[in-house]
Design a protein around this motif. Structure first.
Motif, short mmCIF file in Angstrom:
data_model
loop_
_atom_site.label_atom_id
_atom_site.label_comp_id
_atom_site.label_asym_id
_atom_site.label_seq_id
_atom_site.Cartn_x
_atom_site.Cartn_y
_atom_site.Cartn_z
N GLU A 508 0.83 -1.20 0.00
CA GLU A 508 0.00 0.00 0.00
C GLU A 508 0.87 1.26 0.00
O GLU A 508 0.57 2.24 -0.69
N ASN A 509 1.95 1.21 0.80
CA ASN A 509 2.87 2.36 0.83
C ASN A 509 3.49 2.58 -0.55
O ASN A 509 3.61 3.71 -1.01
N ALA A 510 3.89 1.46 -1.19
CA ALA A 510 4.54 1.58 -2.50
C ALA A 510 3.60 2.24 -3.50
O ALA A 510 4.01 3.09 -4.29
N LYS A 512 0.94 4.16 -2.61
CA LYS A 512 0.60 5.49 -2.13
C LYS A 512 1.71 6.50 -2.42
O LYS A 512 1.45 7.63 -2.84
N TYR A 513 2.97 6.07 -2.21
CA TYR A 513 4.07 7.03 -2.33
C TYR A 513 4.73 7.01 -3.71
O TYR A 513 5.86 7.46 -3.86
N SER A 514 4.02 6.44 -4.69
CA SER A 514 4.47 6.63 -6.07
C SER A 514 3.28 7.15 -6.87
O SER A 514 2.68 6.41 -7.67
N ALA A 536 9.86 -2.93 -4.24
CA ALA A 536 10.58 -1.78 -4.81
C ALA A 536 9.61 -0.92 -5.61
O ALA A 536 8.79 -1.43 -6.38
N ASP A 537 9.68 0.40 -5.36
CA ASP A 537 8.84 1.29 -6.16
C ASP A 537 9.73 2.33 -6.82
O ASP A 537 10.93 2.42 -6.54
N THR A 538 9.12 3.12 -7.71
CA THR A 538 9.89 4.18 -8.39
C THR A 538 9.25 5.52 -8.09
O THR A 538 9.17 6.40 -8.94
N TYR A 555 5.62 8.54 12.71
CA TYR A 555 6.57 9.30 11.91
C TYR A 555 6.14 9.33 10.45
O TYR A 555 5.83 8.30 9.85
N GLN A 556 6.18 10.52 9.88
CA GLN A 556 5.90 10.64 8.45
C GLN A 556 6.98 11.52 7.85
O GLN A 556 7.26 12.60 8.35
N ALA A 557 7.56 11.00 6.76
CA ALA A 557 8.77 11.63 6.24
C ALA A 557 8.54 13.09 5.86
O ALA A 557 9.39 13.94 6.09
N ASP A 558 7.36 13.41 5.36
CA ASP A 558 7.13 14.79 4.94
C ASP A 558 6.44 15.63 6.00
O ASP A 558 5.99 16.74 5.73
N LEU A 569 -1.59 7.61 9.56
CA LEU A 569 -1.18 8.00 10.91
C LEU A 569 0.32 7.84 11.14
O LEU A 569 0.84 8.21 12.16
N GLY A 570 1.00 7.23 10.20
CA GLY A 570 2.43 6.98 10.42
C GLY A 570 2.65 5.81 11.36
O GLY A 570 3.60 5.79 12.14
N LEU A 571 1.75 4.81 11.32
CA LEU A 571 1.88 3.68 12.24
C LEU A 571 2.21 2.38 11.52
O LEU A 571 2.72 1.44 12.12
N GLY A 572 1.92 2.32 10.22
CA GLY A 572 2.06 1.06 9.48
C GLY A 572 3.44 0.46 9.61
O GLY A 572 3.58 -0.72 9.95
N LEU A 573 4.48 1.25 9.35
CA LEU A 573 5.84 0.70 9.38
C LEU A 573 6.27 0.38 10.82
O LEU A 573 7.02 -0.57 11.05
N TYR A 574 5.77 1.17 11.77
CA TYR A 574 6.09 0.91 13.18
C TYR A 574 5.57 -0.47 13.58
O TYR A 574 6.29 -1.27 14.18
N GLY A 598 12.77 6.33 -6.24
CA GLY A 598 11.91 5.47 -5.44
C GLY A 598 12.69 4.78 -4.33
O GLY A 598 13.88 5.04 -4.12
N SER A 599 11.97 3.86 -3.65
CA SER A 599 12.65 3.19 -2.54
C SER A 599 12.33 1.71 -2.53
O SER A 599 11.40 1.24 -3.20
N ILE A 600 13.12 0.99 -1.77
CA ILE A 600 12.87 -0.44 -1.58
C ILE A 600 12.65 -0.66 -0.08
O ILE A 600 13.44 -0.17 0.73
P1 ADP Z 1 1.70 6.14 6.78
O1 ADP Z 1 1.91 5.53 5.47
O2 ADP Z 1 0.40 5.87 7.41
O3 ADP Z 1 2.09 7.56 6.90
P2 ADP Z 1 3.85 4.32 7.53
O4 ADP Z 1 4.40 3.97 8.85
O5 ADP Z 1 3.38 3.22 6.66
O6 ADP Z 1 2.72 5.39 7.80
O7 ADP Z 1 4.95 5.14 6.78
C1 ADP Z 1 5.66 6.14 7.46
C2 ADP Z 1 6.22 7.16 6.50
O8 ADP Z 1 7.25 6.58 5.74
C3 ADP Z 1 5.23 7.65 5.49
O9 ADP Z 1 4.50 8.75 5.99
C4 ADP Z 1 6.10 8.06 4.34
O10 ADP Z 1 6.58 9.38 4.53
C5 ADP Z 1 7.27 7.12 4.44
N1 ADP Z 1 7.16 6.00 3.48
C6 ADP Z 1 6.71 4.76 3.73
N2 ADP Z 1 6.80 3.98 2.64
C7 ADP Z 1 7.29 4.77 1.68
C8 ADP Z 1 7.59 4.55 0.28
N3 ADP Z 1 7.41 3.38 -0.31
N4 ADP Z 1 8.12 5.59 -0.42
C9 ADP Z 1 8.30 6.77 0.16
N5 ADP Z 1 8.04 7.03 1.48
C10 ADP Z 1 7.53 6.04 2.20
#
Ligand code: ADP
Length: 634
Positions: A508-510, A512-514, A536-538, A555-558, A569-574, A598-600
């Motif tokens: 879902e992140n891949a 969402k963030y592409s 891996a996404d681009t 945490y959310q990168a932006d 909410l920034g919880l998925g990866l946590y 992109g990122s892997i």
């Molecule tokens: P959420 O997606 O709900 O914000 P996540 O914990 O899944 O929370 O992700 C945390 C943050 O990591 C995201 O807000 C985003 O900034 C960054 N991130 C996660 N996956 C990617 C990705 N594939 N490409 C770019 N940034 C990502």
């Protein structure tokens, strides 16, 4: 060791005193002999002198005073008796010369005085006494004789004789009293040795105290150690007060002493009075931040218990650390004891060492208090989160169910796509999103409460699971191109639902963030005892400085901008990291170097999961009340 040293010194002192008494008694006989000889000489050779009766009376007085010496010796130290008899002898000689100028011829008499002085007090004293006697003799002769008197011509010779006698007697006395001097030196050395030993013992005790004081951070244990450690070095009873900042009073917190009953009574008394700062001895030392001592007269209200406990003295020294007054160390002695300088020194040294220990224990107890307050607040927050999430979940489930039911009915009625059906789909997808958020919150609250997620492992094919997850995401995002590169099968022993949750999150992140819709590649492979999955996404990629942080909670990168744009909410990866950790694996992120953008995101787990069981078990030892939920979106 110490006792024997002071015993030895006392013995030596007694010995020296005995020696001086014996000498004084011998001098009595010599003096009586001299008086007799002088009287004979007077009677036989100097009948012509008119002063004969006076001189004889004088000799009589000397004889009587000489006989008094043994009596004096029984009451007074030999040295004092010696000084008095020397003074008497000198006076007698001076009077004799005064009444008869020729009395100087009774050399024996002079010799006796000088010899006595020499024997008693040594060379310097005998020379001095001969000088004083010469002075007296010269003064008396000049006062009593005419200018042409032959006695005046004899003055230089007689003065020379007197001083010479002083020197000779002094030198003679050196031999006689040499032993006494040696003894005195020995005594002195013993004294010094004892002082050295005492100081070394003090140093060693104090350094041990310094160590003991710091062994515990617990406040009660520290106050106990200070009181009991200080007691053997101080007075009959020792009391430790702490400053109560709120009331400005001193509260006793520890007591000890060689008279346990006394220390206990003292503490009880101090507990009742709780001296104010500035009040009595203890309060006084707190107010002046200096050592204070008090005697028999008790202060008003007797805050120190001097009168009440019949104490002879109380001494108090402040305990200061970091420029702050923390408490007072007080020590007291019963009747018959005195407060010495040494005690004060020791009390000050003990207080100096007690300061940092008390400060540390106080900081520690403050910290613990704050921590338990914060923990309680955190628990309330966690409970709140968990209750709210649960309460939200129930209505969401029923909305989801009913909208599904409605959709089915509509489909049956109309046979084909309608506007209502499209609306219902939106409702369902939004409810699904909301449920995912609530589920994430529930997971976080569980991780908070239990310290980890717990997993339930089964045997399954991870390659199949990956393909299933990709198929599901592809259905939801029909416009996206998601490629899978996985072997036929990849058997693992792990928590299927939890790994599915991680895969969904990464996919879902891949997506969402592409936002430009670039391709996504999922790779799964087995290597030795491990399996690795990479997504891996681009897309946007993650700036290097945020790469590790994305696994942190909320945490959310932006930041705020990202949240507004992408939601979440920034919880998925946590949560994903907690799940992979629970499998004994590792999750990571890296830039997609191959694609240039992109990122892997990837994780690696052992084929047979090695759950960190202890981390997932509640502190009570009970298994965590955790039901692995299935992630179904409708
Ligand atoms: P959420 O997606 O709900 O914000 P996540 O914990 O899944 O929370 O992700 C945390 C943050 O990591 C995201 O807000 C985003 O900034 C960054 N991130 C996660 N996956 C990617 C990705 N594939 N490409 C770019 N940034 C990502």
């Amino acid at each position: 060791m110490e006792a024997s040293t002071s015993d030895g010194r006392r013995e030596l002192e007694r010995h020296l005193e005995d020696q001086m008494r014996a000498q004084e008694r011998q001098l009595v006989w010599v003096r009586l002999g001299m008086v007799l000889v002088a009287a004979l000489l007077l009677v036989v050779f100097a009948q012509r002198t008119s002063a004969l009766p006076v001189l004889l009376i004088l000799l009589g007085v000397v004889a009587v005073s000489t006989l008094a010496i043994p009596l004096l010796l029984m009451k007074f130290p030999a040295r004092e008796v010696g000084i008095v008899s020397t003074a008497l002898d000198m006076a007698a000689v001076t009077v004799a010369v005064y009444v008869s100028g020729t009395a100087i011829d009774a050399y024996l008499f002079y010799g006796l005085v000088i010899l006595g002085t020499a024997l008693r007090f040594g060379l310097a004293a005998s020379v001095w006494s001969s000088v004083v006697m010469s002075g007296m003799y010269v003064a008396v002769t000049l006062a009593t004789t005419a200018l042409d008197d032959p006695a005046r011509q004899l003055l230089p010779a007689r003065v020379a004789y007197l001083i010479g006698a002083g020197v000779v007697a002094g030198l003679f006395s050196r031999i006689v009293i040499g032993r006494a001097t040696d003894n005195a030196r020995l005594l002195q050395r013993l004294d010094e040795d004892e002082r050295d030993r005492e100081r070394a013992r003090e140093r060693e005790l104090l350094s041990r105290l310094g160590r003991d004081f710091g062994t515990s951070l617990d406040r009660e244990a520290t106050t106990r150690t200070i009181a009991s450690g200080a007691a053997p070095l101080l007075g009959d009873a020792t009391l430790l007060y702490l400053v109560d900042d709120a009331s400005g009073r001193l509260a006793p917190v520890g007591h000890a002493g060689n008279q346990e009953g006394l220390a206990e009574r003292w503490r009880a008394h101090a507990d009742l009075r709780r001296p104010r700062i500035g009040e009595g001895v203890a309060g006084g030392s707190a107010a002046t931040v200096a050592a204070v001592e008090g005697g028999r007269e008790a202060a008003a209200g007797d805050p120190d218990g001097i009168a009440a406990l019949d104490l002879a003295w109380v001494m108090a020294v402040p305990i200061v650390a970091g420029g702050r007054l923390l408490g007072v160390l007080a020590t007291a002695g019963g009747v018959g004891t005195v407060a010495t300088d040494r005690l004060r020194r020791m009390a000050e040294a003990v207080a100096e060492r007690a300061g940092p220990a008390l400060q540390n224990s106080q900081l520690w107890s403050d910290l613990q208090e704050r921590m338990s307050r914060e923990q309680a607040a955190q628990r309330i927050k966690d409970d709140f989160l968990s209750i709210v999430s649960h309460e939200l979940r129930t209505p969401l489930t029923s909305i989801q169910g009913y909208s599904q039911l409605l959709e089915g009915r509509l489909r049956a009625d109309r046979d084909g796509e309608s506007k209502e059906m499209a609306h219902l789909r939106v409702i369902r997808s939004q409810v699904g999103r909301m449920r995912r958020l609530v589920d994430d919150l529930l997971d976080v609250s569980r991780i908070d409460r239990l310290g980890a997620v717990s997993i339930e492992t089964t045997d399954f094919d991870l390659a199949e699971e990956v393909r299933g997850a990709v198929a599901r995401i592809s259905r939801e995002h029909r416009d996206r191109d998601i490629e899978v590169d996985a072997p036929e099968s990849l058997g693992v022993h792990a928590d299927r639902d939890r790994l599915d949750q991680v895969l969904s999150n990464l996919l879902e992140n891949a997506v969402k963030y592409s936002p430009d819709g670039g391709p996504i590649t999922v790779t799964a492979e087995g290597r030795r005892g491990e399996v690795e999955v990479r997504v891996a996404d681009t897309g946007l990629g993650i700036p290097a400085e945020h790469r590790e942080n994305v696994f942190e909670r909320f945490y959310q990168a932006d930041g705020e901008a990202g949240r507004r744009r992408f939601g979440g909410l920034g919880l998925g990866l946590y949560i994903s990291r907690a799940i992979i950790d629970a499998h004994g694996g590792r999750i990571w992120s890296a830039p997609n170097v191959e694609a240039g953008r992109g990122s892997i995101f990837g994780f690696r787990i052992p084929r047979v999961a090695m759950p960190l069981t202890s981390a997932g078990i509640a502190p009570t030892g009970e298994p965590p009340p955790f039901v692995v939920r299935r992630r179904d979106d409708g």
